[in-house]
Design a protein around this motif. Structure first.
Motif, short mmCIF file in Angstrom:
data_model
loop_
_atom_site.label_atom_id
_atom_site.label_comp_id
_atom_site.label_asym_id
_atom_site.label_seq_id
_atom_site.Cartn_x
_atom_site.Cartn_y
_atom_site.Cartn_z
N TYR A 189 0.81 -1.21 0.00
CA TYR A 189 0.00 0.00 0.00
C TYR A 189 0.85 1.27 0.00
O TYR A 189 0.31 2.38 -0.04
N LEU A 241 -5.80 3.69 -5.58
CA LEU A 241 -6.35 4.07 -4.28
C LEU A 241 -7.73 4.70 -4.42
O LEU A 241 -8.61 4.48 -3.59
N LYS A 282 -3.76 -5.17 -7.10
CA LYS A 282 -4.08 -3.94 -6.35
C LYS A 282 -4.48 -2.85 -7.33
O LYS A 282 -3.72 -2.51 -8.24
N ASP A 288 -8.78 -5.32 -4.50
CA ASP A 288 -7.67 -5.39 -3.54
C ASP A 288 -7.48 -6.85 -3.11
O ASP A 288 -7.47 -7.17 -1.93
#
Length: 477
Positions: free
Chosen positions: A264, A455, A452, A448
């Motif tokens: 992340y 955001l 990924k 996720d």
């Protein structure tokens, strides 16, 4: 009723008979007698002297229990209930203040248990991101959580578990985010089990599992407060046990173990590649020894011709069958691994390196095992440790597949794979499937998972967790 200081001290000492239970008796200037009882080694004696004894000693007139309480300089003062309450708090690291002739007594928070400072955890090392890790002190751990989650919605419920140890266990969750009733259900699961001592959070992990005999673990473990807070903010319940640096979160999904904290903090493409790499490495680590045995015993055509000639020249003259050879190599590897862990640090490091080199090279030269067997077992072990949290389960599965491959061949391996998939699909805890978001298929949650997404696309909490508040990010236009 007589509340003489001598009788109260004797009442405590009759229960706590150990020599490390100390009594500090002192008088004020007016002649009022006090007694402070505490356990040596887990309290801060300087705090007792400065915050308790020093203010009361300077009292120039006769004071009541309420007056004595107002004179105490400690911010952590509670009213005591009865003798069992006093005994429990003394054992827990607090000090008990008795006043001669007074019914009321006070519990003073002066805990200073031995422990280590906050440092980077050894098993979850991050190249990018925070490097703080949990310690064995639950107060420090809860402070690290509060440092990151300053919301008034953060709720922490503490319970005592263990008839003898009275270990403090904290249940953490975000009100309005965590599914309603889940924290209470977990608390009930823990309190339904009576045990003498809780030395580590792994004992609590066994209590909260709805299927304790499952081959796969039923909760996620973490040593970093940033990971813990991120999972709690998604709607999970976090559990921190006093005396353990490993925190738990439930519900658990298998995909969590293939995610790392630094995923992340890095570019999404890099994070996606690493997650796929971890998945591939675990699958290879579990199946590679079994595939090698199958290829040699039953389906030699699986091996490309050029590689087949190399293997054939290496295994020529080996007195053991392929399955026995792989079992022997695996046994030696596990013995070296266990010995290197149990031996002293520097001796264990030398033993693992020298043992692997000397034993492996000597066994190959002596013709007991072949070079491909050593390479396959070593590579398999390296692959499994790309996902440390799954090593126990992966090692068991590798052994299971190896036994099936040596006895039933390719058909047995495929049948075991089918059985394992059926088993995984039916597994769930607290209403969350183990294979989510793939079984059942939840498209939104796959952003996720093994890859990924951006955001900005992760604006919703995982649907499978059934969070009350589904939105975790809003972008202002």
């Amino acid at each position: 009723m007589n509340y003489s200081l001598k009788e109260r001290i004797e009442g405590v000492k009759n229960i706590l008979t150990s020599e490390d239970i100390l009594v500090a008796e002192f008088d004020s200037l007016s002649g009022k007698k006090f007694a402070c009882i505490y356990a040596d080694g887990i309290v801060d004696k300087n705090m007792i002297g400065e915050l308790v004894i020093k203010p009361l000693k300077t009292a120039g007139k006769d004071i009541t229990a309420e007056g004595a309480k107002r004179m105490l300089a400690s911010p952590d003062v509670k009213d005591g209930k009865d003798l069992p309450d006093a005994v429990k708090n003394i054992s827990d690291g607090n000090a008990v203040l008795y006043i001669d002739g007074e019914e009321d007594f006070y519990i003073i928070g002066v805990k200073l248990p031995p422990g280590r400072s906050v440092a980077e955890p050894p098993t979850q090392v991050a190249v990018k991101g925070p490097r703080e890790g949990f310690t064995e002190d639950i107060k420090i751990n809860l402070g690290l959580v509060r440092k990151r989650l300053k919301s008034d919605k953060l709720k922490i419920k503490t319970i005592n578990v263990g008839k003898q140890s009275q270990t403090t266990v904290a249940i953490c969750y975000l009100e309005g985010v965590c599914p309603e009733g889940l924290p209470e259900k977990i608390e009930k699961q823990i309190l339904n089990n009576e045990i003498d001592v809780i030395p580590d959070s792994s004992y609590v992990a066994g209590f909260i599992s709805e299927r304790p005999h499952s081959l796969f673990k039923r909760n996620s473990t973490c040593e970093k407060p940033d990971i813990f807070c991120a999972k709690v903010s998604e709607g999970r319940v976090g559990i921190i046990s006093d005396g353990s640096p490993i925190a738990l979160t439930v519900p658990y999904m298998l995909v969590e173990d293939f995610q790392a904290a630094e995923d992340y903090y890095a570019v999404k493409y890099r994070s996606t590649i690493l997650r796929i790499l971890r998945l591939a490495a675990v699958l290879i680590g579990i199946s590679l020894p079994a595939i090698y045995v199958c290829a040699q015993l039953f389906k030699i055509q699986l091996i490309p011709p050029l590689l087949l000639f190399k293997i054939a020249s290496s295994v020529a003259g080996i007195p053991l069958s392929p399955s026995v050879e792989i079992f022997l190599t695996l046994f030696v590897l596990e013995v070296l691994n266990e010995a290197s862990i149990r031996m002293p640090k520097y001796v264990g490091l030398a033993l693992s390196v020298v043992g692997a080199l000397v034993l492996g090279d000597t066994a190959v030269k002596a013709g007991i095992i072949s070079t491909p067997a050593v390479i396959i077992i070593a590579f398999s072990a390296i692959c499994l440790y790309t996902v440390p949290d799954l090593v126990e389960t992966s090692t068991t599965l590798r052994l299971l597949f190896l036994i099936v491959a040596g006895s039933l061949g390719t058909f047995g391996v495929l049948l075991t794979v089918a059985f394992l998939l059926c088993y995984l699909v039916t597994e769930q805890d607290y209403g969350v499937p183990l294979l989510a978001p793939f079984a059942p298929l939840i498209a939104r949650d796959m952003k996720d998972s093994y890859y990924k997404a951006d955001l900005y696309t992760l604006d919703k909490r995982p649907r499978v967790l059934r969070s009350e508040n589904k939105t975790r990010m809003k972008t202002k236009k």
